[in-house]
Design a protein around this motif. Structure first.
Motif, mmCIF file in Angstrom:
data_model
loop_
_atom_site.group_PDB
_atom_site.id
_atom_site.type_symbol
_atom_site.label_atom_id
_atom_site.label_comp_id
_atom_site.label_asym_id
_atom_site.label_seq_id
_atom_site.Cartn_x
_atom_site.Cartn_y
_atom_site.Cartn_z
ATOM 1 N N TYR A 197 5.847 -12.786 3.403
ATOM 2 C CA TYR A 197 5.842 -13.411 4.719
ATOM 3 C C TYR A 197 4.982 -12.582 5.670
ATOM 4 C CZ TYR A 197 9.599 -16.335 3.003
ATOM 5 O OH TYR A 197 10.328 -17.232 2.278
ATOM 6 N N VAL A 198 4.000 -13.221 6.295
ATOM 7 C CA VAL A 198 3.089 -12.565 7.233
ATOM 8 C C VAL A 198 3.090 -13.352 8.516
ATOM 9 C CG1 VAL A 198 0.719 -11.774 7.663
ATOM 10 C CG2 VAL A 198 1.641 -11.808 5.325
ATOM 11 N N THR A 199 3.355 -12.662 9.624
ATOM 12 C CA THR A 199 3.276 -13.310 10.927
ATOM 13 C C THR A 199 2.174 -12.648 11.725
ATOM 14 O OG1 THR A 199 4.865 -11.792 11.939
ATOM 15 C CG2 THR A 199 5.739 -13.802 10.923
ATOM 16 N N ARG B 104 9.997 -8.889 4.620
ATOM 17 C CA ARG B 104 10.706 -9.367 3.437
ATOM 18 C C ARG B 104 11.389 -10.688 3.758
ATOM 19 N NH1 ARG B 104 12.148 -3.752 3.037
ATOM 20 N NH2 ARG B 104 11.266 -2.781 1.161
ATOM 21 N N THR B 105 11.959 -11.304 2.732
ATOM 22 C CA THR B 105 12.635 -12.579 2.933
ATOM 23 C C THR B 105 13.871 -12.450 3.813
ATOM 24 O OG1 THR B 105 13.817 -12.227 0.848
ATOM 25 C CG2 THR B 105 11.810 -13.552 0.761
ATOM 26 N N VAL C 87 8.119 -4.562 6.313
ATOM 27 C CA VAL C 87 7.664 -3.663 5.256
ATOM 28 C C VAL C 87 6.294 -3.071 5.564
ATOM 29 C CG1 VAL C 87 9.000 -4.742 3.429
ATOM 30 C CG2 VAL C 87 6.708 -5.590 3.939
ATOM 31 N N GLY C 88 5.582 -3.622 6.525
ATOM 32 C CA GLY C 88 4.270 -3.084 6.846
ATOM 33 C C GLY C 88 3.482 -4.040 7.712
ATOM 34 N N SER C 89 2.195 -3.755 7.841
ATOM 35 C CA SER C 89 1.320 -4.603 8.636
ATOM 36 C C SER C 89 -0.098 -4.460 8.126
ATOM 37 C CB SER C 89 1.385 -4.219 10.126
ATOM 38 O OG SER C 89 0.904 -2.895 10.305
ATOM 39 N N THR C 90 -0.904 -5.450 8.414
ATOM 40 C CA THR C 90 -2.322 -5.426 8.073
ATOM 41 C C THR C 90 -3.104 -5.865 9.301
ATOM 42 O OG1 THR C 90 -4.014 -6.266 6.548
ATOM 43 C CG2 THR C 90 -2.273 -7.784 7.193
ATOM 44 N N CYS C 91 -4.311 -5.398 9.435
ATOM 45 C CA CYS C 91 -5.075 -5.711 10.637
ATOM 46 C C CYS C 91 -6.562 -5.792 10.330
ATOM 47 C CB CYS C 91 -4.814 -4.695 11.739
ATOM 48 S SG CYS C 91 -5.555 -3.076 11.423
ATOM 49 N N LYS C 92 -7.248 -6.535 11.170
ATOM 50 C CA LYS C 92 -8.707 -6.595 11.149
ATOM 51 C C LYS C 92 -9.214 -5.632 12.222
ATOM 52 C CE LYS C 92 -12.624 -9.784 11.718
ATOM 53 N NZ LYS C 92 -13.321 -8.964 12.732
ATOM 54 N N GLU D 200 4.450 -4.302 -5.360
ATOM 55 C CA GLU D 200 4.554 -4.835 -4.002
ATOM 56 C C GLU D 200 3.358 -4.417 -3.149
ATOM 57 O OE1 GLU D 200 9.247 -5.114 -2.947
ATOM 58 O OE2 GLU D 200 8.467 -3.111 -3.326
ATOM 59 N N LYS D 201 2.901 -3.178 -3.312
ATOM 60 C CA LYS D 201 1.727 -2.732 -2.572
ATOM 61 C C LYS D 201 0.483 -3.510 -2.984
ATOM 62 C CE LYS D 201 3.464 1.979 -1.862
ATOM 63 N NZ LYS D 201 3.250 3.420 -2.121
ATOM 64 N N ALA D 202 0.372 -3.788 -4.275
ATOM 65 C CA ALA D 202 -0.767 -4.575 -4.754
ATOM 66 C C ALA D 202 -0.717 -5.986 -4.185
ATOM 67 C CB ALA D 202 -0.766 -4.617 -6.288
ATOM 68 N N LEU D 203 0.476 -6.549 -4.060
ATOM 69 C CA LEU D 203 0.615 -7.885 -3.486
ATOM 70 C C LEU D 203 0.202 -7.902 -2.016
ATOM 71 C CD1 LEU D 203 1.502 -10.796 -4.010
ATOM 72 C CD2 LEU D 203 3.811 -10.139 -3.357
ATOM 73 N N LEU D 204 0.542 -6.847 -1.277
ATOM 74 C CA LEU D 204 0.133 -6.761 0.123
ATOM 75 C C LEU D 204 -1.378 -6.577 0.245
ATOM 76 C CD1 LEU D 204 2.985 -4.535 1.604
ATOM 77 C CD2 LEU D 204 2.841 -7.012 1.425
ATOM 78 N N LEU D 205 -1.970 -5.866 -0.686
ATOM 79 C CA LEU D 205 -3.423 -5.755 -0.714
ATOM 80 C C LEU D 205 -4.062 -7.125 -0.930
ATOM 81 C CD1 LEU D 205 -6.150 -4.281 -0.950
ATOM 82 C CD2 LEU D 205 -5.587 -3.799 -3.347
ATOM 83 N N ALA D 206 -3.524 -7.892 -1.874
ATOM 84 C CA ALA D 206 -4.042 -9.235 -2.128
ATOM 85 C C ALA D 206 -3.845 -10.139 -0.915
ATOM 86 C CB ALA D 206 -3.355 -9.839 -3.353
ATOM 87 N N ALA D 207 -2.733 -9.984 -0.193
ATOM 88 C CA ALA D 207 -2.489 -10.796 1.002
ATOM 89 C C ALA D 207 -3.514 -10.505 2.086
ATOM 90 C CB ALA D 207 -1.078 -10.543 1.533
ATOM 91 N N THR D 208 -3.906 -9.240 2.220
ATOM 92 C CA THR D 208 -4.922 -8.881 3.208
ATOM 93 C C THR D 208 -6.251 -9.543 2.882
ATOM 94 O OG1 THR D 208 -3.826 -6.761 3.584
ATOM 95 C CG2 THR D 208 -6.108 -6.955 4.308
#
Length: 223
Positions: free
Chosen positions: A144-146, A164-165, A170-175, A205-213
């Motif tokens: 889930y990403v908001t 998480r659900t 669990v973290g954040s990603t940014c441009k 899980e970290k790899a999944l967040l990388l793919a989400a970015t």
């Protein structure tokens, strides 16, 4: 879109039997030790580079030569740790024509390779129609990403928070904001992203967040 980190299984050796023509003296039988006392050798995780990482920096480069010579529109990503150590190189693969007509919606595969050149993960994105005015239609990922209501910003980074659900962060990603000159002229060719997450997350899980970015880049910023 479903993205899945799939470790490459080791090759399996087939059992064999040895035959002799003449009887030979057999050595005394040795009873095997209890299996519980034998040390268990765990296979090496191909994503071990992510084990102690809490932040990642991603640099995107469009392969301009490939575009100019009509070989397709393909991106290349370099993934580094916070200490600027290169851990992954990611290469996009697609049909040569889709980048010219589908832009950021194009179906593709991303091959993730470590420092030795071995493929440690593959990300598959099928085609899914969506709109950047009303995004996220038919785009599915298993997290889930908001993010902000407006995904274009000036003079600051654009943050997307990851949960998480159960609603815990669990973290954040940014441009990354790289200046007005970059935004006006160089953003289609190169860009930078950052990921911050809990260090105790599993490498999957970290790899999944990388793919989400990477998915967020294609959804909002790839032109």
């Amino acid at each position: 879109m479903m993205m899945q980190a799939a470790p490459i299984p080791p090759a399996l050796s087939e059992p064999y039997e040895a035959f002799v023509k003449e009887p030979v003296q057999q050595p005394p039988e040795v009873k095997p030790a209890d299996e519980d006392t034998q040390p268990q050798v765990e296979p090496e995780n191909v994503l071990h580079d992510l084990t102690s990482v809490g932040r990642l920096c991603i640099t995107k480069r469009l392969q301009v030569k490939s575009v100019l010579f009509l070989r397709g529109k393909k991106n290349r990503f370099l993934v580094r740790t916070q200490e600027n150590n290169l851990i992954y190189k990611i290469q996009e693969q697609n049909s040569w024509w889709v980048g010219y007509f589908c832009y950021g919606l194009r179906p593709l595969q991303l091959h993730v390779r470590d420092g030795t050149g071995a493929e440690v993960m593959r990300i598959y994105r099928p085609y899914a129609c969506t709109s950047r005015i009303f995004p996220c239609q038919l785009q599915r990922i298993q997290l889930y990403v908001t993010g902000p209501r407006v995904t274009i910003s000036f003079f600051r980074d654009i943050q997307f928070h990851i949960y998480r659900t159960d609603g815990t962060a669990v973290g954040s990603t940014c441009k990354r904001w790289q200046g007005i000159l970059h935004a006006m002229f160089f953003a289609p060719v190169s860009d930078k992203f950052g990921i911050a997450f809990e260090r105790d997350l599993s490498v999957e899980e970290k790899a999944l967040l990388l793919a989400a970015t990477l998915l967020l880049d294609y959804m909002y910023y790839d032109v």
